[in-house]
Design a protein around this motif. Structure first.
Motif, PDB file in Angstrom:
ATOM      1  N   ILE A  34     153.377   3.942  66.125  1.00 24.26           N
ATOM      2  CA  ILE A  34     152.013   4.152  64.987  1.00 24.26           C
ATOM      3  C   ILE A  34     150.938   3.162  65.147  1.00 24.26           C
ATOM      4  O   ILE A  34     151.367   1.760  64.956  1.00 24.26           O
ATOM      5  CB  ILE A  34     153.079   4.169  63.560  1.00 24.26           C
ATOM      6  CG1 ILE A  34     154.251   4.948  63.522  1.00 24.26           C
ATOM      7  CG2 ILE A  34     151.939   4.501  62.555  1.00 24.26           C
ATOM      8  CD1 ILE A  34     153.968   6.515  63.731  1.00 24.26           C
ATOM      9  N   VAL A  35     149.816   3.675  65.255  1.00 20.08           N
ATOM     10  CA  VAL A  35     148.618   2.897  65.192  1.00 20.08           C
ATOM     11  C   VAL A  35     148.081   2.858  63.745  1.00 20.08           C
ATOM     12  O   VAL A  35     147.646   4.092  63.311  1.00 20.08           O
ATOM     13  CB  VAL A  35     147.701   3.437  66.251  1.00 20.08           C
ATOM     14  CG1 VAL A  35     146.513   2.463  66.332  1.00 20.08           C
ATOM     15  CG2 VAL A  35     148.339   3.151  67.686  1.00 20.08           C
ATOM     16  N   VAL A  36     147.826   1.911  63.238  1.00 23.84           N
ATOM     17  CA  VAL A  36     146.989   1.905  61.675  1.00 23.84           C
ATOM     18  C   VAL A  36     145.649   1.189  62.061  1.00 23.84           C
ATOM     19  O   VAL A  36     145.492   0.201  62.334  1.00 23.84           O
ATOM     20  CB  VAL A  36     147.974   0.684  61.025  1.00 23.84           C
ATOM     21  CG1 VAL A  36     147.200   0.649  59.420  1.00 23.84           C
ATOM     22  CG2 VAL A  36     149.328   1.234  60.648  1.00 23.84           C
ATOM     23  N   LEU A  40     152.300   0.833  53.192  1.00 23.61           N
ATOM     24  CA  LEU A  40     150.983   0.725  53.003  1.00 23.61           C
ATOM     25  C   LEU A  40     150.601   0.956  51.372  1.00 23.61           C
ATOM     26  O   LEU A  40     149.468   0.223  51.021  1.00 23.61           O
ATOM     27  CB  LEU A  40     150.097   1.538  53.729  1.00 23.61           C
ATOM     28  CG  LEU A  40     149.981   1.104  55.392  1.00 23.61           C
ATOM     29  CD1 LEU A  40     149.651   2.083  56.240  1.00 23.61           C
ATOM     30  CD2 LEU A  40     149.212  -0.552  55.332  1.00 23.61           C
ATOM     31  N   LYS A  41     151.091   2.057  50.806  1.00 18.62           N
ATOM     32  CA  LYS A  41     150.831   2.502  49.509  1.00 18.62           C
ATOM     33  C   LYS A  41     151.129   1.432  48.705  1.00 18.62           C
ATOM     34  O   LYS A  41     150.616   1.081  47.668  1.00 18.62           O
ATOM     35  CB  LYS A  41     151.326   3.640  49.098  1.00 18.62           C
ATOM     36  CG  LYS A  41     150.763   4.821  49.641  1.00 18.62           C
ATOM     37  CD  LYS A  41     151.329   6.098  49.357  1.00 18.62           C
ATOM     38  CE  LYS A  41     150.488   7.353  49.893  1.00 18.62           C
ATOM     39  NZ  LYS A  41     150.907   8.604  49.633  1.00 18.62           N
ATOM     40  N   ALA A  88     134.299   5.111  56.344  1.00 17.70           N
ATOM     41  CA  ALA A  88     133.510   5.538  55.249  1.00 17.70           C
ATOM     42  C   ALA A  88     134.080   6.062  53.978  1.00 17.70           C
ATOM     43  O   ALA A  88     133.791   5.403  52.809  1.00 17.70           O
ATOM     44  CB  ALA A  88     132.308   6.437  55.808  1.00 17.70           C
ATOM     45  N   ASP A  89     135.399   6.895  54.212  1.00 11.93           N
ATOM     46  CA  ASP A  89     136.073   7.035  52.906  1.00 11.93           C
ATOM     47  C   ASP A  89     137.060   6.417  52.373  1.00 11.93           C
ATOM     48  O   ASP A  89     137.477   6.406  51.398  1.00 11.93           O
ATOM     49  CB  ASP A  89     136.563   8.455  53.195  1.00 11.93           C
ATOM     50  CG  ASP A  89     137.772   8.192  54.412  1.00 11.93           C
ATOM     51  OD1 ASP A  89     137.823   7.126  54.779  1.00 11.93           O
ATOM     52  OD2 ASP A  89     138.364   9.309  54.841  1.00 11.93           O
ATOM     53  N   GLY A  90     137.219   4.951  53.013  1.00 13.57           N
ATOM     54  CA  GLY A  90     137.994   3.862  52.693  1.00 13.57           C
ATOM     55  C   GLY A  90     139.501   4.176  52.755  1.00 13.57           C
ATOM     56  O   GLY A  90     140.492   3.339  52.199  1.00 13.57           O
ATOM     57  N   LYS A  91     139.842   5.227  53.540  1.00 18.53           N
ATOM     58  CA  LYS A  91     141.216   5.425  53.595  1.00 18.53           C
ATOM     59  C   LYS A  91     141.702   4.817  54.864  1.00 18.53           C
ATOM     60  O   LYS A  91     140.863   4.670  55.927  1.00 18.53           O
ATOM     61  CB  LYS A  91     141.540   6.937  53.995  1.00 18.53           C
ATOM     62  CG  LYS A  91     141.243   7.318  52.361  1.00 18.53           C
ATOM     63  CD  LYS A  91     141.708   8.800  52.259  1.00 18.53           C
ATOM     64  CE  LYS A  91     141.633   9.584  50.601  1.00 18.53           C
ATOM     65  NZ  LYS A  91     142.233  10.768  50.821  1.00 18.53           N
ATOM     66  N   VAL A  92     143.114   4.534  55.015  1.00 12.23           N
ATOM     67  CA  VAL A  92     143.609   3.963  56.076  1.00 12.23           C
ATOM     68  C   VAL A  92     144.209   4.931  57.235  1.00 12.23           C
ATOM     69  O   VAL A  92     144.850   5.939  56.795  1.00 12.23           O
ATOM     70  CB  VAL A  92     144.663   3.031  55.971  1.00 12.23           C
ATOM     71  CG1 VAL A  92     145.329   2.420  57.197  1.00 12.23           C
ATOM     72  CG2 VAL A  92     144.001   1.661  55.239  1.00 12.23           C
ATOM     73  N   ARG A  93     143.961   5.116  58.384  1.00 11.66           N
ATOM     74  CA  ARG A  93     144.283   6.051  59.234  1.00 11.66           C
ATOM     75  C   ARG A  93     145.569   5.668  59.867  1.00 11.66           C
ATOM     76  O   ARG A  93     145.684   4.548  60.584  1.00 11.66           O
ATOM     77  CB  ARG A  93     143.154   6.437  60.454  1.00 11.66           C
ATOM     78  CG  ARG A  93     141.793   6.686  59.878  1.00 11.66           C
ATOM     79  CD  ARG A  93     141.815   8.001  59.198  1.00 11.66           C
ATOM     80  NE  ARG A  93     140.562   8.731  59.030  1.00 11.66           N
ATOM     81  CZ  ARG A  93     139.436   8.546  58.170  1.00 11.66           C
ATOM     82  NH1 ARG A  93     139.879   7.822  57.243  1.00 11.66           N
ATOM     83  NH2 ARG A  93     138.433   9.346  58.195  1.00 11.66           N
ATOM     84  N   THR A 102     146.361   6.412  52.404  1.00  7.37           N
ATOM     85  CA  THR A 102     146.596   6.586  53.934  1.00  7.37           C
ATOM     86  C   THR A 102     146.203   7.995  53.972  1.00  7.37           C
ATOM     87  O   THR A 102     146.142   8.841  53.316  1.00  7.37           O
ATOM     88  CB  THR A 102     148.144   6.271  54.244  1.00  7.37           C
ATOM     89  OG1 THR A 102     148.779   7.028  53.449  1.00  7.37           O
ATOM     90  CG2 THR A 102     148.294   4.797  54.020  1.00  7.37           C
ATOM     91  N   LEU A 103     145.864   8.422  55.483  1.00  6.46           N
ATOM     92  CA  LEU A 103     145.512   9.485  55.764  1.00  6.46           C
ATOM     93  C   LEU A 103     145.963   9.743  57.140  1.00  6.46           C
ATOM     94  O   LEU A 103     145.823   8.743  58.160  1.00  6.46           O
ATOM     95  CB  LEU A 103     144.269   9.617  55.591  1.00  6.46           C
ATOM     96  CG  LEU A 103     143.711  11.152  56.176  1.00  6.46           C
ATOM     97  CD1 LEU A 103     143.722  12.413  55.286  1.00  6.46           C
ATOM     98  CD2 LEU A 103     142.072  10.970  56.383  1.00  6.46           C
ATOM     99  N   TRP A 104     146.765  10.703  57.667  1.00  8.14           N
ATOM    100  CA  TRP A 104     147.296  10.985  58.972  1.00  8.14           C
ATOM    101  C   TRP A 104     146.146  11.661  59.648  1.00  8.14           C
ATOM    102  O   TRP A 104     145.664  12.549  59.580  1.00  8.14           O
ATOM    103  CB  TRP A 104     148.573  11.948  59.065  1.00  8.14           C
ATOM    104  CG  TRP A 104     149.753  11.109  58.524  1.00  8.14           C
ATOM    105  CD1 TRP A 104     150.158  10.995  57.192  1.00  8.14           C
ATOM    106  CD2 TRP A 104     150.479  10.193  59.164  1.00  8.14           C
ATOM    107  NE1 TRP A 104     151.140  10.134  57.108  1.00  8.14           N
ATOM    108  CE2 TRP A 104     151.516   9.751  58.708  1.00  8.14           C
ATOM    109  CE3 TRP A 104     150.481   9.863  60.432  1.00  8.14           C
ATOM    110  CZ2 TRP A 104     152.480   8.745  58.995  1.00  8.14           C
ATOM    111  CZ3 TRP A 104     151.449   8.915  61.123  1.00  8.14           C
ATOM    112  CH2 TRP A 104     152.291   8.446  60.233  1.00  8.14           C
ATOM    113  N   ALA A 105     146.061  10.791  60.906  1.00  9.59           N
ATOM    114  CA  ALA A 105     144.952  11.445  61.981  1.00  9.59           C
ATOM    115  C   ALA A 105     145.520  11.845  63.291  1.00  9.59           C
ATOM    116  O   ALA A 105     146.724  11.368  63.688  1.00  9.59           O
ATOM    117  CB  ALA A 105     143.966  10.206  62.263  1.00  9.59           C
ATOM    118  N   GLY A 106     145.008  12.733  63.940  1.00  8.69           N
ATOM    119  CA  GLY A 106     145.619  13.188  65.273  1.00  8.69           C
ATOM    120  C   GLY A 106     146.625  14.122  65.237  1.00  8.69           C
ATOM    121  O   GLY A 106     147.011  14.520  66.555  1.00  8.69           O
ATOM    122  N   GLY A 107     147.324  14.612  64.174  1.00  5.13           N
ATOM    123  CA  GLY A 107     148.136  15.620  64.184  1.00  5.13           C
ATOM    124  C   GLY A 107     149.676  15.074  64.373  1.00  5.13           C
ATOM    125  O   GLY A 107     150.167  13.993  64.578  1.00  5.13           O
TER     126      GLY A 107
END
Length: 134
Positions: A74-76, A122-123, A55-60, A129-134
Motif C-alpha cells: 500500500i503506497v500512501v 489515517l482517519k 490540490a484537493d487535500g486528500k491522501v491517496r 483518504t481517497l483510493w487511487a488506481g483501482g
C-alpha cells in the motif's frame, strides 16, 4: 686472490659519493601520479525528499504489486510533511497494521494488503483518504 673487505658503513659512504645528486622534481599536472591534495572528496548527502500534498487535500492510497514478486504494498501519497515527520507517521501506521514499511521519496510504503486498517489509521490521524488506481 686479493679481496678487499669493506664494512657496511664504508660501503654506504661509497655508494652515496658515487650517485650524483639531482635537483628536486617539481610536479605539474602532466606528470602527477598521486596526490593527497584536494581536501575532503566525499560528497555531502542530499536532503531526503518530503511529501507533497494534492490540490484537493486528500491522501491517496494505492495498492501496488509491480517489481515486488507479486506481493502487495500500500503506497500512501499526498501528505505534505518533511521526511522526519513522514517517518513518525509511518511508524504509527506500521504499529496499527502490524506490518513493515518504509518512507521513500516522499511516500509511505506499507507491506501487505490491509486497506481498511490503513484507511482507519489515517482517519484517526486526521487525514481524509481517497483510493487511487483501482
Amino acid at each position: 686472490m686479493n679481496r678487499k673487505t669493506l664494512s657496511l658503513a664504508d660501503w654506504q659512504q661509497q655508494q652515496q659519493s658515487d650517485t650524483p645528486r639531482s635537483a628536486p622534481v617539481t610536479s605539474t599536472s602532466e606528470n602527477l601520479i598521486y596526490s593527497t591534495d584536494g581536501g575532503n572528496l566525499t560528497q555531502p548527502k542530499p536532503a531526503k525528499a518530503g511529501g507533497e500534498a494534492y490540490a484537493d487535500g486528500k491522501v491517496r492510497l494505492q495498492r501496488q504489486t509491480k517489481k515486488r514478486g507479486g506481493k502487495a504494498v500500500i503506497v500512501v501519497r499526498g501528505i505534505a510533511k518533511s521526511h522526519d515527520e513522514l517517518t513518525v507517521i509511518c511508524k504509527a501506521l506500521k504499529q496499527s497494521c502490524a506490518c513493515g514499511g518504509t518512507v521513500k521519496d516522499g511516500t509511505i510504503e506499507l507491506q501487505n494488503d490491509q486497506r481498511e486498517r490503513v484507511e482507519e489509521a489515517l482517519k484517526k490521524l486526521g487525514y481524509s483518504t481517497l483510493w487511487a488506481g483501482g
